[in-house]
Design an enzyme around this catalytic site. Sequence first.
Site, short mmCIF file in Angstrom:
data_model
loop_
_atom_site.label_atom_id
_atom_site.label_comp_id
_atom_site.label_asym_id
_atom_site.label_seq_id
_atom_site.Cartn_x
_atom_site.Cartn_y
_atom_site.Cartn_z
N ILE A 243 61.83 47.40 -37.25
CA ILE A 243 62.30 48.79 -37.12
C ILE A 243 63.60 49.02 -37.89
O ILE A 243 64.13 50.12 -37.91
CB ILE A 243 62.50 49.18 -35.64
CG1 ILE A 243 63.47 48.21 -34.93
CG2 ILE A 243 61.17 49.25 -34.91
CD1 ILE A 243 63.82 48.62 -33.52
N THR A 245 66.83 46.82 -40.66
CA THR A 245 67.42 45.61 -41.22
C THR A 245 68.91 45.63 -40.99
O THR A 245 69.60 46.58 -41.39
CB THR A 245 67.12 45.51 -42.73
OG1 THR A 245 65.70 45.52 -42.91
CG2 THR A 245 67.68 44.21 -43.29
N GLY A 246 69.43 44.60 -40.32
CA GLY A 246 70.86 44.50 -40.06
C GLY A 246 71.54 43.77 -41.20
O GLY A 246 70.93 43.42 -42.22
N GLY A 247 72.84 43.53 -41.04
CA GLY A 247 73.62 42.88 -42.09
C GLY A 247 73.15 41.47 -42.38
O GLY A 247 73.31 40.97 -43.49
N GLY A 249 70.03 40.09 -40.69
CA GLY A 249 68.73 39.82 -40.09
C GLY A 249 67.91 41.07 -39.97
O GLY A 249 68.42 42.19 -40.10
N LYS A 250 66.61 40.89 -39.73
CA LYS A 250 65.72 42.02 -39.52
C LYS A 250 65.62 42.33 -38.02
O LYS A 250 65.69 41.43 -37.19
CB LYS A 250 64.34 41.69 -40.08
CG LYS A 250 64.35 41.53 -41.60
CD LYS A 250 62.99 41.13 -42.14
CE LYS A 250 63.04 40.98 -43.66
NZ LYS A 250 61.75 40.52 -44.21
N VAL A 251 65.46 43.62 -37.70
CA VAL A 251 65.43 44.06 -36.31
C VAL A 251 64.00 44.44 -35.94
O VAL A 251 63.35 45.22 -36.65
CB VAL A 251 66.38 45.26 -36.08
CG1 VAL A 251 66.40 45.65 -34.60
CG2 VAL A 251 67.80 44.92 -36.55
N LYS A 265 67.18 41.21 -33.05
CA LYS A 265 67.64 40.91 -34.41
C LYS A 265 67.38 39.44 -34.69
O LYS A 265 67.96 38.56 -34.06
CB LYS A 265 69.12 41.23 -34.57
CG LYS A 265 69.62 41.01 -36.01
CD LYS A 265 71.12 41.14 -36.13
CE LYS A 265 71.57 42.56 -36.00
NZ LYS A 265 73.04 42.71 -36.21
N ASP A 364 82.97 47.36 -39.73
CA ASP A 364 81.83 47.94 -40.43
C ASP A 364 81.33 49.18 -39.70
O ASP A 364 80.14 49.33 -39.41
CB ASP A 364 80.71 46.90 -40.57
CG ASP A 364 79.70 47.26 -41.68
OD1 ASP A 364 80.04 48.13 -42.51
OD2 ASP A 364 78.61 46.67 -41.71
#
Length: 508
Positions: A243, A245-247, A249-251, A265, A364
Amino acid sequence: MEPIIRIHTYTDRKLNNLGYLDISGNKLSGSMPEEIGACTKLQSLKINNNKFSGSLPGTIGNLGSLQIMLDVSNNNLSGVLPQQLGKLEMLEFLNLSHNQFSGSIPSSLARMVSLSTLDVSYNDLERPVPTARLLQNASASWFLPNKGLCGNLSGLPPCDSTPVVGHHERKTLGLLLPIIPVVGFGVVATIVVIIILSRNKRKPLESVAAEGRDLFSVWNFDGRLAFDDIVRETEDFDEKYIIGTGGYGKVYKAQLQDGHLVAVKNLHQTQEELDDERRFHSEMEILSQIRQRSIVKMYGFCSHPVYKFLVYEYIQRGSLHGTLENEELAKELDWQKRITLATDVAQAISYLHHECSPPIIHRDITSNNILLDITFKAFVSDFGTARILKPDSSNWSALAGTYGYIAPELSYTSVVTEKCDVYSFGVVVLELVMGKHPRDKLGSSLPSGKQAMLVKDILDQRPTTPTTTEENNLSLLIKLAFSCLESSPQARPTMQEAHQTLICLSAH
């Protein structure tokens, strides 16, 4: 002789307009005065880290305006908790930990509908934990250790049974529990790995999932159930469940067996692994220590050579950035909602800077890292680059953040301060007003005497035309945003000051 604090009977005449009282971290002793109940306009009361003794007075229930915090932790308070606590229906943060309270948790706490954090750890409480919506996904660390609390909460024994624990397990648990609040969860995970290895000499492939579950169960949830659910429901992290993409990893979206939706994540296991690992442990450490209603909740984690993931509450609408890019959602995000959203984000960052000790810098703050629920309530997320400001450190750091939101001073200095977050917040506020990133407005200042013209020129045209009151408030909001964007960090307001300004706007 150590000082004793006294609030005399004339309190109602002298202090009845007091909004904030912080006398924490002193050597104050004696009992809490009944007269504290006369300070009926208090929004925040902190008397933690003192030597107060005696019981918590029932007059505490008179403080109906308490909204931000009631912190009486780390004292010598004792006796039964008063039922009058349930009258504090606006309160968000209640910390009663590290005292000697006995008896049960008052059932009246179920009426505290605004409560986001309840910490009663390290007391002598017993009997069932009250049933309340807050406690459905609460952390067991809020309640351990105590004399005999039980309930339908992962980490607590059920009230109809007494678990049989061997001597070795009791000793191991006793060692782990005091460590968890103090050190990073990465260290705890390492300790658990050592325990697992010492108990089980076999290392077949089937033990990988078992170890992953055990590590996950260090904090919150039933680790076995949650681990199996997440791996199964995401089909071992298949891309169709992504759902976002984090800094680092994928969420993924996953549904546990009890129907609970969570966001997971999953750490990248490929390039830049060392840096990603550092972010993973930073986020574990920081989010395990903080609870604030506008900061996304972390429910748990799994740290294993094969599986590394963090589990959060699922926020339905996704990011503010995505909402502003959606024409229909941007219309629905009206001006009052946008002002409230800015207030919530300011409160969260102010909490990190001024309520956490040592302070935490997010580093961030962007529209991508602000998530919105179905009512457009905001939650600050993604703490992978966050830093704890240590007083005995230079707080030097490599450049981190998202271009377009990074404070200009970081181009010539690498010293992290709270004012870096203030700048990023100013960018987000302008983005919220304009409906897009304010690229050409950064580096400029608010023209004197031209606020009305500026509001008309830069407002997002998708929501309905603002009322006169909303337009005046937006003018002040824009003025605040530009003050946060001052090139000199010293000229910017603190997040506490920014939050207070926004509270005044929301009250209009």
